[in-house]
Write a protein that holds these residues in place. Structure first.
Motif, mmCIF file in Angstrom:
data_model
loop_
_atom_site.group_PDB
_atom_site.id
_atom_site.type_symbol
_atom_site.label_atom_id
_atom_site.label_comp_id
_atom_site.label_asym_id
_atom_site.label_seq_id
_atom_site.Cartn_x
_atom_site.Cartn_y
_atom_site.Cartn_z
ATOM 1 N N SER A 37 -7.308 -14.339 3.831
ATOM 2 C CA SER A 37 -8.480 -13.659 3.284
ATOM 3 C C SER A 37 -8.245 -13.197 1.849
ATOM 4 O O SER A 37 -9.150 -13.264 1.016
ATOM 5 C CB SER A 37 -8.849 -12.477 4.169
ATOM 6 O OG SER A 37 -7.741 -11.626 4.327
ATOM 7 N N VAL A 38 -7.024 -12.753 1.546
ATOM 8 C CA VAL A 38 -6.734 -12.326 0.177
ATOM 9 C C VAL A 38 -6.821 -13.527 -0.762
ATOM 10 O O VAL A 38 -7.365 -13.441 -1.867
ATOM 11 C CB VAL A 38 -5.323 -11.707 0.080
ATOM 12 C CG1 VAL A 38 -5.070 -11.189 -1.318
ATOM 13 C CG2 VAL A 38 -5.159 -10.601 1.094
ATOM 14 N N GLU A 62 -8.555 -5.809 -6.892
ATOM 15 C CA GLU A 62 -7.384 -4.965 -6.645
ATOM 16 C C GLU A 62 -7.263 -4.793 -5.142
ATOM 17 O O GLU A 62 -8.136 -4.207 -4.502
ATOM 18 C CB GLU A 62 -7.583 -3.614 -7.335
ATOM 19 C CG GLU A 62 -6.350 -2.748 -7.335
ATOM 20 C CD GLU A 62 -6.534 -1.485 -8.187
ATOM 21 O OE1 GLU A 62 -7.580 -1.356 -8.850
ATOM 22 O OE2 GLU A 62 -5.637 -0.635 -8.163
ATOM 23 N N VAL A 63 -6.199 -5.336 -4.568
ATOM 24 C CA VAL A 63 -6.052 -5.327 -3.113
ATOM 25 C C VAL A 63 -4.703 -4.721 -2.744
ATOM 26 O O VAL A 63 -3.683 -5.063 -3.337
ATOM 27 C CB VAL A 63 -6.132 -6.770 -2.551
ATOM 28 C CG1 VAL A 63 -5.820 -6.788 -1.066
ATOM 29 C CG2 VAL A 63 -7.511 -7.352 -2.795
ATOM 30 N N TYR A 64 -4.714 -3.804 -1.788
ATOM 31 C CA TYR A 64 -3.459 -3.244 -1.290
ATOM 32 C C TYR A 64 -3.240 -3.699 0.144
ATOM 33 O O TYR A 64 -4.165 -3.688 0.954
ATOM 34 C CB TYR A 64 -3.471 -1.721 -1.397
ATOM 35 C CG TYR A 64 -3.455 -1.308 -2.839
ATOM 36 C CD1 TYR A 64 -2.279 -1.369 -3.570
ATOM 37 C CD2 TYR A 64 -4.628 -0.956 -3.498
ATOM 38 C CE1 TYR A 64 -2.261 -1.058 -4.916
ATOM 39 C CE2 TYR A 64 -4.625 -0.644 -4.847
ATOM 40 C CZ TYR A 64 -3.434 -0.696 -5.553
ATOM 41 O OH TYR A 64 -3.409 -0.411 -6.885
ATOM 42 N N ILE A 65 -2.020 -4.097 0.414
ATOM 43 C CA ILE A 65 -1.690 -4.727 1.692
ATOM 44 C C ILE A 65 -0.790 -3.790 2.497
ATOM 45 O O ILE A 65 0.214 -3.309 1.968
ATOM 46 C CB ILE A 65 -0.921 -6.043 1.448
ATOM 47 C CG1 ILE A 65 -1.661 -6.938 0.449
ATOM 48 C CG2 ILE A 65 -0.636 -6.762 2.750
ATOM 49 C CD1 ILE A 65 -2.893 -7.601 1.000
ATOM 50 N N GLN A 76 -10.355 -14.261 -1.583
ATOM 51 C CA GLN A 76 -10.872 -13.283 -2.554
ATOM 52 C C GLN A 76 -10.422 -13.636 -3.965
ATOM 53 O O GLN A 76 -11.196 -13.547 -4.911
ATOM 54 C CB GLN A 76 -10.365 -11.886 -2.202
ATOM 55 C CG GLN A 76 -11.265 -11.124 -1.250
ATOM 56 C CD GLN A 76 -10.591 -9.847 -0.788
ATOM 57 O OE1 GLN A 76 -9.713 -9.868 0.067
ATOM 58 N NE2 GLN A 76 -10.961 -8.722 -1.359
ATOM 59 N N ASP A 102 0.812 -1.213 0.000
ATOM 60 C CA ASP A 102 0.000 0.000 0.000
ATOM 61 C C ASP A 102 0.848 1.267 0.000
ATOM 62 O O ASP A 102 1.056 1.883 1.036
ATOM 63 C CB ASP A 102 -0.921 -0.013 1.226
ATOM 64 C CG ASP A 102 -1.939 1.107 1.148
ATOM 65 O OD1 ASP A 102 -2.251 1.526 0.015
ATOM 66 O OD2 ASP A 102 -2.395 1.576 2.194
ATOM 67 N N LYS A 152 -9.586 -16.564 -5.078
ATOM 68 C CA LYS A 152 -10.237 -17.813 -5.488
ATOM 69 C C LYS A 152 -11.587 -17.561 -6.137
ATOM 70 O O LYS A 152 -11.922 -18.145 -7.146
ATOM 71 C CB LYS A 152 -10.417 -18.719 -4.257
ATOM 72 C CG LYS A 152 -9.533 -19.965 -4.292
ATOM 73 C CD LYS A 152 -9.865 -20.868 -3.125
ATOM 74 C CE LYS A 152 -8.757 -20.835 -2.100
ATOM 75 N NZ LYS A 152 -9.075 -21.572 -0.868
ATOM 76 N N LYS A 153 -12.363 -16.668 -5.524
ATOM 77 C CA LYS A 153 -13.708 -16.488 -6.069
ATOM 78 C C LYS A 153 -13.773 -15.400 -7.139
ATOM 79 O O LYS A 153 -14.834 -15.121 -7.664
ATOM 80 C CB LYS A 153 -14.713 -16.225 -4.941
ATOM 81 C CG LYS A 153 -14.420 -15.016 -4.126
ATOM 82 C CD LYS A 153 -15.470 -14.805 -3.043
ATOM 83 C CE LYS A 153 -15.172 -13.478 -2.373
ATOM 84 N NZ LYS A 153 -15.782 -13.240 -1.109
#
Lengths: 428, 286
Positions: free
Chosen positions: A237-238, A225-228, A241, A200, A243-244
């Motif tokens: 959890s990511v 789109e995920v920021y860590i 996300q 992030d 996977k689906k």
């Protein structure tokens, strides 16, 4: 790789460092005046036989130590070669080394120290975008050059003076060089649904923004789109996300231990067979840390890899082996190597060691001996024109020699023009 | 349904791994009131020793046990040489254990270098529960964590050792007058805490990056687990704390960005501490 600059941070460290620089400048005037007689002989442009002092700021401790070795080794190797050939203008080079501790405020201090106390002719190094941005105001105030080696987010005026700065030259690739040339290949081969996971801060966000732009042109789309936040150990959890999401490709711009943890957990969750991984961060050192099992079959893109098969690189590898044993050379180390050689050439051409002289001759210079192939420093925006490689990680690799297989390459990529207001960059 | 099971499994395994990592800290913090800032370095030592032994061909689980024992010995020496002189001075122990962290981390860099290392996954593959896929190794580590907490509970509430430990926590002077050998017990507990940290470091090494600073990743989270769960409530407190810190992150990030999820969880932790300063299951310190 560039680290740790959420926007607020940039602004703050900028304010802090410019205040620091101003303070330093005002304090330095009487000081310099007082000791002018002695210091003139130690001046950077110095006597005919004095060494040319160069300040190098590397991440030698702190979170990014793992990248620091190649960073300093690349520059040292070049300086040894320059000195073995008799130096520049008959003068040997002398490296004055500083540790950034991976902290922007330390970069500000060290850059000031190198310039004011050590009288270096110019600076090379800093690692993350935040570090470079911290050095920006210092080199501007002192009118010295900074040669910056790291792959980064590209130049955009709002981050001045860290970028779009006539005193800074970029030797590493930006997204239009590192990512764009390979998108067509990946999309055709694996599909256009991208899931983006990044750390992030500014580099992943800018890289993803530019990647998204190109992906849309190619008919693909971003399905997640995920920021860590930095230093996140667990990724359950990511992974669910992803996977689906129905993604084809996981596009990764995580950094440091986060990328290691993410990729190991991705592999342990048995997801590697369902998704393609493309990372724009994990060069030789990071991939070594993740291990063969969790990296097999993944894609990585950079301007340089240790295993690329070119005559220049064969010669370079031999020199690295002889000089520094088992250092894992990577894109950043090679950029430092190129920066030193190109600066030496610029000094020769200019005939003296001065900021204006080096800047003028460095702009537009082509360096044929670069390990990755011929590279050119674009005069207009100080961005290197570089080759670009997409490699695939071999299964069961045992070391950097057999780690990567080149699957797609572009001999020379013209980067997008920098988003700076005053182009071409020139001295104010 | 599969989705629900999958999320539940994620939340549970995330919490149990976190609980495992925090357990050594909970033991030392909760039972002998030492804030062990060196916990992170002990985790790292466990991981590095495991890596080294595994490199030399020892089976993974043997390596983990040996490294747990070695880190336990290091903890024991540390207690004998320094910590035992400072049990009543919380601020001093905080500084001393922080110094331990710094020195140990530097020594790791000297002995092992700064390169990242990786330990091969000893139990590869996945299996399916109700349609949800979970990695075998993660499942094993979660089970080990559960087992450890179950045995800790058993020791604390079903054995005479447990009675003595609890007596010490409630009233040290009284317990000593009744014949509990406080210094020996403190020493054993501190060494046990170090051993648990070494064990956790070894067990998580196949899932995480092995590097000198790896402990810092876990230290803050572990502290939250221990304080939110409740000081002195070793089993229930640590598990509840981990469920809040780990499981909640999983749940919140279902509907929000990771950055937001982590922020929410840390905020919840602070709110919990506002209303339950001694932790959710904590009783007022004696």
């Amino acid at each position: 790789m560039t680290i740790s600059s959420p926007r607020g941070f940039d602004r703050r460290s900028f304010l802090r460092s410019s205040a620091f620089a101003a303070l330093g400048a005002s304090a330095a005037v009487p000081l310099l005046g007082a000791c002018a007689p002695q210091s003139s002989s130690k001046n950077a442009s110095g006597g005919k036989s004095d060494p040319i002092k160069v300040g190098v700021i590397s991440p030698l401790s702190g979170a990014w130590t793992v990248y620091g070795k190649a960073h300093i080794a690349g520059f040292k190797l070049a300086v040894d070669e320059i000195n073995a050939a008799g130096g520049t203008l008959g003068r040997k080079w002398e490296i004055v080394q500083a540790d950034s501790q991976t902290q922007p405020q330390v970069v500000t201090e060290q850059a000031n120290r190198l310039i004011r106390e050590e009288n270096v002719a110019f600076l090379a190094g800093t690692f993350s975008s935040a570090e470079r941005n911290a050095a920006g105001p210092v080199v501007t105030a002192a009118d010295k050059l900074l040669l910056y080696p790291t792959f980064y987010e590209g130049q955009s005026q709002k981050y001045y003076p860290g970028v779009c700065n006539p005193n800074i030259f970029m030797f590493g690739p930006e997204p239009s060089e590192q990512v764009w040339p390979h998108m067509d290949y990946i999309v055709k081969k694996h599909g256009g649904k991208f899931f983006m996971v990044g750390s992030d801060y500014v580099w992943p966000r800018e890289t993803n923004r530019l990647t998204k732009q190109k992906l849309t042109e190619l008919g693909g789309k971003v399905v997640g789109e995920v920021y860590i936040p930095f230093n996140t150990p667990q990724y359950g959890s990511v992974l669910s996300q992803i996977k689906k999401s129905g993604a084809d490709v996981i596009f990764l711009s995580l950094t440091g231990s986060d990328t290691v943890n993410f990729r190991r957990q991705l592999a342990a969750a048995g997801m590697k067979k369902d998704f393609i991984v493309w990372t724009v961060d994990d060069e030789e050192a990071a991939t070594s840390g993740i291990g063969p099992e969790a990296t097999a079959g993944d894609y990585v893109s950079f301007d340089y890899f240790w295993s690329i098969d070119t005559p220049n690189n064969a010669a370079f590898r031999k020199k690295v082996r002889a000089a520094s044993g088992n250092v894992l050379m990577d894109t950043v180390g090679v950029a430092m190597y190129n920066a030193a050689h190109m600066a030496a050439k610029a000094i020769e051409l200019a005939g003296d060691v001065s900021t204006d002289g080096i800047r003028e001759k460095l702009g537009g210079m082509t360096f044929d001996k670069a390990p990755q192939g011929s590279i050119t420093m674009r005069a207009e925006d100080h961005q290197a024109v570089l080759p670009s490689y997409l490699v695939k990680v071999r299964p069961n690799w045992t070391g950097t020699d057999d780690m990567f297989e080149v699957v797609h390459k572009v001999a020379s990529v013209t980067p997008s023009a920098a988003a700076c207001t005053d182009l071409p960059l020139k001295a104010k | 349904m599969t989705q629900v099971i999958s999320v539940a499994l994620d939340a549970i395994s995330t919490s149990l791994v976190l609980a495992l990592v925090a357990m050594g800290l909970a033991v030392v913090f909760g039972l002998v009131r030492v804030i062990n800032m060196g916990h992170g370095a002990m985790l790292a030592l466990g991981a590095y020793i495991t890596w080294t032994l595994a490199q030399h061909g020892l089976p993974f689980f043997v390596s983990v046990i040996v490294s747990a024992l070695l880190v336990g010995v290091i903890g024991l020496l540390f207690e004998v040489v320094l910590i035992r002189h400072f049990y009543d001075k919380q601020f001093e122990t905080l500084l001393i254990t922080w110094a331990f962290y710094l020195v140990a981390t530097q020594l790791i860099k000297v002995f092992w270098g700064t390169d990242l290392h990786s330990v091969a996954n000893p139990i590869r593959g996945t299996f399916t529960i109700g349609g949800a896929v979970i990695g075998r190794y993660v499942a094993v580590v979660s089970l080990v964590s559960l087992l450890l907490f179950a045995s800790a509970g058993w020791v604390m509430y079903r054995t005479s050792v447990g009675i003595r430990v609890r007596a010490m926590i409630q009233n040290r002077e009284m317990a000593m007058m009744l014949g509990v050998r406080a210094s020996a017990m403190y020493r054993a507990i501190f060494a046990l805490g170090a051993m648990l940290a070494g064990l956790a470091g070894g067990l998580i090494s196949p899932m995480f990056s092995v590097e000198p600073d790896m402990g810092t990743l876990w230290l803050v989270r572990s502290f939250f687990v221990v304080t939110v769960g409740g000081l002195g409530s070793l089993v229930g407190g640590t598990l509840i704390g981990s469920a809040l810190m780990g499981g909640m992150t999983t749940l919140v990030s279902l509907v929000a960005q990771q950055v937001f999820a982590q922020t929410v969880v840390f905020a919840l932790a602070v709110i919990a501490l506002r209303f339950r300063p001694a932790g959710i299951l904590g009783k007022k310190a004696a």
